[in-house]
Enzyme design. Structure first.
Site, short mmCIF file in Angstrom:
data_model
loop_
_atom_site.label_atom_id
_atom_site.label_comp_id
_atom_site.label_asym_id
_atom_site.label_seq_id
_atom_site.Cartn_x
_atom_site.Cartn_y
_atom_site.Cartn_z
N HIS A 1 0.77 -1.27 -0.19
CA HIS A 1 0.05 -0.37 -0.21
C HIS A 1 0.96 1.67 0.17
CE1 HIS A 1 -3.41 -1.66 1.76
NE2 HIS A 1 -3.49 -2.87 0.78
N GLU B 1 0.81 3.76 1.51
CA GLU B 1 1.20 4.44 3.31
C GLU B 1 2.12 3.48 3.89
OE1 GLU B 1 -2.91 4.46 4.22
OE2 GLU B 1 -1.37 3.09 2.34
#
Length: 158
Positions: free
Chosen positions: A64, A66
């Site tokens: 992801h 993040e």
């Protein structure tokens, strides 16, 4: 790397500036046919990590935006803790990414669009570290529209 000077308490215009940087990362994900989520991590007015979704490209469900940004920022700082840093991400983090944010001890999490299906706040607000401040809804519609358009396009291709 981008530089931006701000005081201890960022104003909304500074949050908007860095959310625009996260949106640039989201557009990179879109260009790569990934779900368009982008993230940047800021420390003392400087972007020290950035990332966008790479789950398809890397064949990795944990890739992801993040997670990419956490890794880049940790490498930049030479340590795993991101105290005195802010994560800007275009979509509310999922439980996995919120859990990772907890372990980094990041000071702030600022996100664009809420994710009512998979966002961490749907389950519990206390997934983040107790000292982590959060702000949602920065450029909410712009961030949400990017994701909506991506999935509409996918449905019409099927």
């Amino acid at each position: 790397m981008k530089y931006f000077s701000f005081t201890d308490e960022p104003t909304i215009s500074e949050d908007e500036f860095f959310m625009n940087e996260a949106l640039k990362e989201a557009h990179l994900a879109l260009e790569a046919d990934e779900i368009p989520v982008g993230a940047v991590i800021v420390c003392k007015g400087r972007i020290i990590g950035k990332g966008h979704n790479l789950t398809q490209q890397l064949n990795d469900v944990t890739a992801h935006a993040e997670m990419q940004a956490f890794t880049a920022a940790s490498n930049f700082l030479g340590g795993k803790y991101l105290t005195d840093c802010t994560l800007y991400v275009t979509l509310e983090p999922c439980v996995m990414c919120a859990g990772a944010a907890y372990w980094t001890q990041i000071s702030r999490v600022v996100f664009g669009a809420y994710d009512p299906q998979r966002g961490f706040s749907r389950l519990a607000d206390n997934i983040l570290h107790p000292k982590t401040k959060q702000l949602g809804g920065v450029f909410e519609e712009k961030c949400a529209e990017l994701v909506r358009t991506f999935f509409k396009t996918k449905r019409f291709k099927s």
